[in-house]
Motif scaffolding. Structure first.
Motif, PDB file in Angstrom:
ATOM      1  N   TYR A  71       0.831  -1.202   0.000  1.00 44.84           N
ATOM      2  CA  TYR A  71       0.000   0.000   0.000  1.00 44.84           C
ATOM      3  C   TYR A  71       0.871   1.259   0.000  1.00 44.84           C
ATOM      4  O   TYR A  71       0.612   2.205  -0.752  1.00 44.84           O
ATOM      5  CB  TYR A  71      -0.936   0.003   1.205  1.00 44.84           C
ATOM      6  N   ALA A  72       1.918   1.269   0.814  1.00 46.60           N
ATOM      7  CA  ALA A  72       2.812   2.439   0.862  1.00 46.60           C
ATOM      8  C   ALA A  72       3.489   2.648  -0.490  1.00 46.60           C
ATOM      9  O   ALA A  72       3.561   3.779  -0.989  1.00 46.60           O
ATOM     10  CB  ALA A  72       3.844   2.262   1.959  1.00 46.60           C
ATOM     11  N   TRP A  73       3.975   1.564  -1.095  1.00 52.93           N
ATOM     12  CA  TRP A  73       4.641   1.661  -2.396  1.00 52.93           C
ATOM     13  C   TRP A  73       3.670   2.140  -3.462  1.00 52.93           C
ATOM     14  O   TRP A  73       3.989   3.044  -4.247  1.00 52.93           O
ATOM     15  CB  TRP A  73       5.211   0.287  -2.762  1.00 52.93           C
ATOM     16  N   ARG A  74       2.461   1.560  -3.487  1.00 51.23           N
ATOM     17  CA  ARG A  74       1.475   1.909  -4.517  1.00 51.23           C
ATOM     18  C   ARG A  74       0.964   3.338  -4.339  1.00 51.23           C
ATOM     19  O   ARG A  74       0.748   4.056  -5.317  1.00 51.23           O
ATOM     20  CB  ARG A  74       0.313   0.901  -4.449  1.00 51.23           C
ATOM     21  N   MET A  75       0.774   3.778  -3.091  1.00 53.10           N
ATOM     22  CA  MET A  75       0.311   5.143  -2.851  1.00 53.10           C
ATOM     23  C   MET A  75       1.393   6.164  -3.215  1.00 53.10           C
ATOM     24  O   MET A  75       1.077   7.252  -3.696  1.00 53.10           O
ATOM     25  CB  MET A  75      -0.126   5.321  -1.399  1.00 53.10           C
ATOM     26  N   ASN A  76       2.650   5.819  -3.014  1.00 53.33           N
ATOM     27  CA  ASN A  76       3.725   6.721  -3.454  1.00 53.33           C
ATOM     28  C   ASN A  76       3.680   6.904  -4.967  1.00 53.33           C
ATOM     29  O   ASN A  76       3.852   8.014  -5.468  1.00 53.33           O
ATOM     30  CB  ASN A  76       5.092   6.202  -3.009  1.00 53.33           C
ATOM     31  N   ARG A  77       3.447   5.817  -5.700  1.00 51.59           N
ATOM     32  CA  ARG A  77       3.318   5.923  -7.160  1.00 51.59           C
ATOM     33  C   ARG A  77       2.104   6.753  -7.551  1.00 51.59           C
ATOM     34  O   ARG A  77       2.178   7.577  -8.458  1.00 51.59           O
ATOM     35  CB  ARG A  77       3.216   4.533  -7.785  1.00 51.59           C
ATOM     36  N   LEU A  78       0.984   6.540  -6.866  1.00 54.95           N
ATOM     37  CA  LEU A  78      -0.239   7.288  -7.167  1.00 54.95           C
ATOM     38  C   LEU A  78      -0.060   8.769  -6.836  1.00 54.95           C
ATOM     39  O   LEU A  78      -0.494   9.637  -7.595  1.00 54.95           O
ATOM     40  CB  LEU A  78      -1.419   6.709  -6.384  1.00 54.95           C
TER      41      LEU A  78
END
Length: 87
Positions: A71-78
Motif C-alpha cells: 500500500y505504501a509503495w502503490r500510494m507513493n506511485r499514485l
C-alpha cells in the motif's frame, strides 16, 4: 499544488480501489484460508502444523505486513502520478 476537482475525484477513486483490493486480499487470506478453507488446507503442513491453522495464526499476519508495504509503495506511485507527493 491544488488539483482540479476532476483530478481529485480520480485520485480518491484510485485510492479507494487500492484500499478495497488490499482488504479483499486480507479477507481472503484470513477468513478464507484460515477458516473457510482450513479443512482442505489442513492436509498440508508447515513446520509440523496444519496449513489452515498456520494461516489462521501466522499467515494472515504476514500477508497484512506485506499489504502495508504494498500500500505504501502503490500510494507513493499514485501520489507522484497526481503530483501530490511530499518531496
Amino acid at each position: 499544488m491544488t488539483a482540479p476537482t476532476k483530478d481529485r475525484s480520480e485520485y480518491w477513486r484510485k485510492n479507494i480501489g487500492i484500499i478495497t483490493g488490499c482488504l479483499v486480499v486480507w479477507a481472503l487470506v484470513s477468513i478464507g484460508a484460515g477458516i473457510l478453507f482450513a479443512p482442505m488446507l489442513n492436509g498440508f503442513s508447515i513446520g509440523g502444523y496444519p496449513l489452515g491453522f498456520w494461516f489462521a495464526q501466522q499467515g494472515s499476519i504476514y500477508i497484512f505486513i506485506i499489504l502495508i508495504f504494498y500500500y505504501a509503495w502503490r500510494m507513493n506511485r499514485l501520489d507522484r502520478e497526481f503530483d501530490v507527493h511530499e518531496e
